[in-house]
Design an enzyme around this catalytic site. Structure first.
Site, PDB file in Angstrom:
ATOM      1  N   GLU A  53       5.210 -40.524  -9.173  1.00 27.71           N
ATOM      2  CA  GLU A  53       3.993 -41.141  -9.693  1.00 27.71           C
ATOM      3  C   GLU A  53       3.364 -40.119 -10.628  1.00 27.71           C
ATOM      4  O   GLU A  53       3.063 -39.001 -10.206  1.00 27.71           O
ATOM      5  CB  GLU A  53       3.037 -41.490  -8.553  1.00 27.71           C
TER       6      GLU A  53
ATOM      7  N   GLU B  53      -4.041 -39.119 -20.721  1.00 29.94           N
ATOM      8  CA  GLU B  53      -4.856 -39.114 -19.510  1.00 29.94           C
ATOM      9  C   GLU B  53      -5.713 -37.858 -19.450  1.00 29.94           C
ATOM     10  O   GLU B  53      -5.243 -36.749 -19.709  1.00 29.94           O
ATOM     11  CB  GLU B  53      -3.953 -39.165 -18.279  1.00 29.94           C
TER      12      GLU B  53
ATOM     13  N   LYS C 295       7.753 -29.448  -0.044  1.00 33.79           N
ATOM     14  CA  LYS C 295       7.311 -28.298  -0.836  1.00 33.79           C
ATOM     15  C   LYS C 295       5.806 -28.420  -0.936  1.00 33.79           C
ATOM     16  O   LYS C 295       5.270 -29.280  -1.600  1.00 33.79           O
ATOM     17  CB  LYS C 295       7.968 -28.314  -2.219  1.00 33.79           C
TER      18      LYS C 295
ATOM     19  N   CYS D  93      -5.630 -40.973  -9.174  1.00 36.22           N
ATOM     20  CA  CYS D  93      -4.609 -41.486 -10.092  1.00 36.22           C
ATOM     21  C   CYS D  93      -4.972 -42.869 -10.614  1.00 36.22           C
ATOM     22  O   CYS D  93      -4.393 -43.330 -11.601  1.00 36.22           O
ATOM     23  CB  CYS D  93      -3.256 -41.523  -9.405  1.00 36.22           C
TER      24      CYS D  93
ATOM     25  N   GLY E 238       2.092 -36.324  -9.227  1.00 34.88           N
ATOM     26  CA  GLY E 238       1.546 -35.243 -10.036  1.00 34.88           C
ATOM     27  C   GLY E 238       1.555 -35.593 -11.509  1.00 34.88           C
ATOM     28  O   GLY E 238       1.487 -36.766 -11.890  1.00 34.88           O
TER      29      GLY E 238
END
Length: 529
Positions: free
Chosen positions: A265, A392, A184, A302, A241
């Site tokens: 993740e 975050e 996707k 990340c 994501g």
């Protein structure tokens, strides 16, 4: 290759009829280029049916054929040349050097998994030969190998348009395991995704593989991505994501009649711990390196160092001043999408207006969708009492937490959620302090590094890019490195099968030449390893 805006269903171009969207120029925020059609449920069903039909044939391809397929994908990506680089730059705002480096990493990952496949070690072939004379009971003949888990759904990531996207690590690992892949594509870089998808589809044809080995879907909203995870033919999901996105997919996968694993993740603030000796010795140098890591790629990694922990005192304040001065001179960089930019600015404003938070520095302003770096500070007590300070901020912002003493520092570390990385800066005088911290750090992070920063993830055999929740949804796994293949495998044991029916990896004559664990001893080529 021409960008058409079409889906790739088993490699064939199909115009999606479920709405449409255009790529957004990252710097101007304006749509450009051809419209991309969103997949319908019928398109999704066709892709899943093809993947299901291809699975048993693809998982039993020879090791060499599968390795060549991975290498051919890499060759085809390189053959896209500047068309891929230019399109990716327009869609993401990332500079040419970054995109070229990420392309090299993507092709390198494919080559790494080709070598993993050729070795056959991932099969983990085990043989416990029959012992008919054993008393009091004879032992049956038992043999085991790993097989592919089934078709895999992969969601392209926003921040790595190549290395964690259509032909990224999840796709490479799944292909290496023997799994068909349905991607996707991320809506932030659809042209980039289609170009790479065309390179994969071409490799499928060139290698004579079943057409259902690969499909690429676009989604004009969220319904197709959700339906993909819910489809009974999908047996695992790879996702990079946000925490909200990962948790939504986990819920769908776990509520299926047949739950399947989601390797997501998600969220990590990647604490940097500054120990006393290192701070006293080189506060300025650490600050310079910290700011370089913080602002790399507009902070859209990340493993971005979003938290700094240290005992308060003159040395920490010297670090803060040096970091503030360095940050003030760093020009703002364009963020990946207007939406990511808006979320980052909202996070910065939230901290700027917080009664217990001090703004230490902010980087130079830039263009409309550029992100100036920001550095804040707070106390350990405030950080402990207010969960919102732990959220975050996806971008070049970080929070320094001033601890009263080493006891407060340790308590704070123990209170943290799971992380992808934890970095510790130390000198020789700090070894005992790190020794005391290590058990806690091991429980909190997938990768512990010394005198460095988490940005820059080496693709190799010893890398772990994972960690306890919410860094990842399964703390036992990694999305980077050769062990990533393990996510898409499962073991099967064979008892007393006639030798003519055994898989090649488990035959006693070992025609594949792979390592076999026979009665507990690893043997390759007739000799113990």
């Amino acid at each position: 290759m021409s960008i058409t805006g079409q889906l790739l269903i088993g490699g064939a171009g199909v115009r999606g009829q479920n709405g449409e969207f255009r790529a957004i120029d990252a710097q101007s925020g304006e749509p450009f280029g051809i419209a991309f059609g969103g997949a319908t449920r019928e398109d999704l069903d066709a892709a899943c049916a093809l993947a299901d039909d291809a699975f048993d044939r693809y998982r039993e391809t020879t090791l060499e054929a599968r390795a060549v397929f991975l290498e051919t994908i890499g060759h085809n990506i390189m053959a896209l040349g500047d068309q891929l680089i230019s399109r990716c730059m327009a869609e993401t705002g990332l500079p040419r050097a970054r995109i070229e480096g990420e392309r090299a990493r993507t092709v390198g990952q494919l080559a790494l998994f080709a070598s993993v496949v050729r070795s056959g070690d991932f099969l983990d072939a085990r043989i416990d030969p029959a012992l008919p004379g054993r008393t009091p009971l004879p032992r049956v003949d038992l043999r085991m190998r790993n097989i592919a888990i089934g078709p895999v759904a992969v969601f392209g990531a926003s921040n790595f348009p190549l290395a964690f996207s259509v032909a990224g690590g999840d796709t490479a690992a799944a292909f290496a395991a023997g799994c068909p892949v349905i991607v996707k594509a991320h809506s932030a870089h659809p042209g980039t995704s289609e170009l790479v998808g065309l390179a994969i589809a071409q490799a499928v044809r060139e290698c004579g593989l079943p057409q259902g080995v690969f499909s690429l879907l676009f989604d004009s909203g969220r319904s197709i991505g959700q339906a993909l995870v819910a489809d009974r033919r999908v047996k695992a999901v790879g996702f990079t994501g946000s925490r909200a996105g990962g948790m939504a997919l986990l819920k769908i996968a776990h509520n299926r009649p047949e739950p399947v694993p989601v390797y997501a993740e998600m969220s990590s603030i990647n604490p940097v711990i500054l120990l006393a000796g290192a701070l006293a010795e080189r506060a300025d140098a650490i600050a310079q390196q910290f700011v370089t890591s913080l602002t790399l790629g507009a902070g859209q990694f990340c493993t971005n160092p979003g938290l700094v922990l240290a005992v308060d005192g003159d040395a920490l304040r010297a670090f803060e001043r040096a970091a503030a001065a360095a940050l003030a001179s760093v020009p703002a960089a364009t963020m990946l999408t207007p939406g990511i930019h808006a979320a980052y600015r909202a996070g910065v404003e939230r901290l700027r207006g917080h009664v217990d938070v001090e703004l230490l520095a902010e980087g130079a302003a830039g263009g409309r969708y550029d992100a100036p770096g920001a550095l804040f500070a707070t106390s350990a007590d405030a950080f402990a009492a207010q969960p919102a300070l732990r959220e975050e901020m996806f971008g070049p912002a970080s929070l320094v937490v001033r601890c009263a003493d080493t006891g407060a520092l340790l308590r704070l570390i123990k209170s943290l959620e799971g992380q992808l990385t934890t970095a510790v800066h130390l000198n020789d005088a700090d070894h005992d302090a790190l020794r005391a911290l290590l058990p806690t750090l091991e429980n909190k992070a997938g990768r512990i590094l010394v005198n460095g920063f988490g940005t820059g993830v080496e693709v190799g055999h010893a890398m772990i890019h994972g960690g306890p929740f919410p860094a990842t949804s399964d703390t036992r796994t990694t999305s980077v490195g050769s062990r990533a293949i393990e996510r898409f495998l499962r073991p099967v044991s064979y008892q007393d099968l006639p030798s003519t029916l055994l898989p090649a990896a488990l035959r006693s004559d070992n025609p594949l030449g792979v390592a076999q664990r026979i009665d507990g001893r690893v043997v390759r080529g007739g000799a113990a390893v």
